[in-house]
Scaffold this motif. Structure first.
Motif, PDB file in Angstrom:
ATOM      1  N   PRO A 181     -17.381 -29.800   8.143  1.00 24.53           N
ATOM      2  CA  PRO A 181     -16.344 -30.749   7.730  1.00 24.53           C
ATOM      3  C   PRO A 181     -16.959 -32.023   7.166  1.00 24.53           C
ATOM      4  N   LEU A 182     -16.222 -32.684   6.276  1.00 18.76           N
ATOM      5  CA  LEU A 182     -16.680 -33.956   5.719  1.00 18.76           C
ATOM      6  C   LEU A 182     -16.270 -35.058   6.679  1.00 18.76           C
ATOM      7  N   ASN A 183     -17.234 -35.520   7.461  1.00 25.05           N
ATOM      8  CA  ASN A 183     -16.946 -36.527   8.482  1.00 25.05           C
ATOM      9  C   ASN A 183     -17.203 -37.923   7.917  1.00 25.05           C
ATOM     10  N   ALA A 185     -16.790 -41.852   7.881  1.00 27.37           N
ATOM     11  CA  ALA A 185     -16.582 -42.872   8.915  1.00 27.37           C
ATOM     12  C   ALA A 185     -15.306 -43.652   8.612  1.00 27.37           C
ATOM     13  N   GLN A 186     -14.662 -44.110   9.660  1.00 28.59           N
ATOM     14  CA  GLN A 186     -13.503 -44.984   9.499  1.00 28.59           C
ATOM     15  C   GLN A 186     -14.006 -46.410   9.277  1.00 28.59           C
TER      16      GLN A 186
END
Length: 515
Positions: A181-183, A185-186
């Motif tokens: 998955p493309l994680n 960052a927030q």
């Protein structure tokens, strides 16, 4: 004729305010006397004739001092420089002199804001959380001595915000597999003056194949004044995994030559790219005269050039021994049986049958079991194949299971002893459990006074039976069971006659219960 002060003695009698007094012939107004209209009563007596007196009333009007509240303006260039910004009383006047907080009461009339406070001393304080902009507030000052002596003025506060929000540092560029998955960052943004709204836009740049690409996520932070800041995170996706198969198959199989499985039809998928048609190859390697190996290979690639191979190895043994198979049939069954269908799936159809026991009931693949004697009958199926010669021996047990027996008679045992010795503990009705012959029944048991002590539907001798304990509608002590004695039973049961119709039959009689 006017009276001269030298002719009389003047004395103070009373006044409506203690601050209004008389000194000689002069009316004295004390400092701090509220505005208003007051009266003072005095008396004059002739000096020559002291008893010659008269009184009079003087009306005294005290006016309020002029009160002036002047407008104030404050400008803050940086919303982080908050706290006390000034005092609104510095330019306000009472009777022409600067006002002090001790002289007046101060309050906000309009423009209240939770981040702007005006205290009783006239100080303006701004707390954090206020946004940039211009704020108008109206305040009122009223003379404490004369509460109705008031004036209002306007406070103008201008707060400027020229500072951009700050976005916390985002992760450095990274590389991931296309199956991961493309994680992203927030992003987290802060601003010294106001709240911040965060939005993002993803931009995808395709790579050399479908499964390879780069995604740049750019965050934009904007505060309530419109100041903006941006920051980006880059994730590169690479396809370095070959296709897989969704078909479950055995990679290594040991079989005899008569049970070689067909080639499985594999379905191939790829988690990122398209799949090219598979290239299949099958090779046979002879190991000995009694065995050989079949190797099946599928080679498949995706659009990014990743190659996967899937191999199935089939180890084949050549056996000429007989394979026993068991089955059964009923001598009372007039229908025929295709005994070839009893052989293992995939058995060659070019074999021949041998009626080993000479039953005379086999014609080709068709067996007629009707009328055969009971017991095992043996039939051999011979397959003549140079690479896989063998025989299948089919043993069919001929039985009489399909012959239907008649229904047993209903018989009521009219005595039982529920005393806990494990013998004759319940009221037994023979064959009442055969629901095929007797689908429904009811049982009622009465004591010698005609009181119903037990009743039930679908009586059986195992789980729904009479154990000498009352189950009737009349209350009877169940803990000790029914007493020894003679009882009367009524049994109604249904049966099927020769025409398939339901008949209701009844049996009744005396039942002896002994402990």
């Amino acid at each position: 004729m006017f009276v001269l002060a030298s002719q009389v003695n003047t004395t103070f009698v009373s006044s409506s305010n203690p601050g209004i007094t008389l000194s000689g012939t002069d009316v004295i107004i004390a400092v701090g006397t509220p505005a208003g209209s007051y009266t003072l009563v005095y008396q004059i007596c002739e000096i020559l004739n002291p008893t010659n007196c008269d009184t009079a009333t003087v009306t005294v009007t005290v006016n309020s001092a002029a009160i002036v509240a002047n407008d104030d303006a404050y400008s803050i260039n940086d919303c982080s420089s908050l706290g006390s910004v000034g005092n609104v009383l510095t330019n306000d006047l009472l009777n022409g002199s600067q006002i002090t907080s001790a002289m007046i009461n101060i309050s906000l009339v309009s423009g209240q804001n939770e981040n702007i406070q005006l205290d009783t001393l006239g100080n303006i304080t701004i707390s954090s959380g206020i946004t940039a902009g211009t704020y108008l507030l109206t305040y009122q000052i009223c003379e404490k001595l004369n509460p109705e002596n008031c004036d209002t003025a306007t406070i103008t506060i201008t707060i400027k915000d020229s500072t951009k929000p700050i976005i916390a540092t985002l992760p450095v560029p990274s590389i991931v597999s296309c199956s991961a998955p493309l994680n992203f960052a927030q992003a987290v943004a802060t601003d010294t003056c106001s709240s911040v709204t965060l939005t993002f836009i993803d931009v995808t740049v395709q790579g050399s194949c479908i499964g390879s690409y780069t995604v740049t996520r750019t965050w934009t932070a904007i505060d309530l004044t419109g100041n903006t800041a941006t920051a980006s995170q880059i994730i590169s996706v690479q396809d370095n995994t070959g296709p897989t198969t969704t078909t479950t198959f055995e990679s290594n199989i040991n079989v005899t030559c008569d049970a070689i499985p067909v080639k499985p039809e594999l379905v191939f998928v790829d988690n990122c790219s398209t799949v090219s048609p598979a290239v299949f190859k099958e090779t046979i390697t002879t190991s000995s005269q009694t065995s050989y190996t079949i190797t099946r290979e599928w080679s498949v690639s995706d659009s990014c050039g990743n190659i996967s191979k899937f191999i199935q190895t089939v180890n084949v043994s050549i056996a000429s021994s007989e394979l026993p198979i068991a089955s059964s049939a009923c001598s009372g069954d007039s229908s025929t049986i295709n005994i070839f269908n009893l052989l293992p799936q995939g058995t060659p159809t070019n074999g021949s049958w041998i009626d080993v026991d000479n039953t005379g009931a086999l014609q080709g693949n068709i067996l007629s079991p009707f009328g055969l004697s009971l017991g095992n009958k043996v039939f051999e199926y011979r397959i003549n194949n140079e690479t896989c010669p063998r025989s299948l021996v089919l043993t069919i047990n001929i039985n009489d299971d399909c012959i239907v027996l008649g229904c047993g008679d209903i018989k009521v045992h009219n005595a039982f002893s529920p005393n806990g010795d494990g013998i004759n503990e319940v009221f037994v009705i023979d064959n009442i459990d055969d629901v095929t012959c007797y689908p429904e029944n009811t049982v009622e048991i009465y004591n010698r006074w005609g009181v119903l002590v037990f009743e039930t539907k679908n009586y059986n001798n195992q789980t729904n039976n009479f154990e000498g304990i009352s189950r009737g509608r009349t209350t009877v002590n169940q803990s000790s069971g029914l007493p020894t004695g003679t009882y009367f039973y009524i049994l109604n049961y249904s049966t099927i006659d020769g025409n398939g119709k339901v008949e209701i039959k009844k049996l009744d009689g005396y039942l002896y219960l002994s402990k």
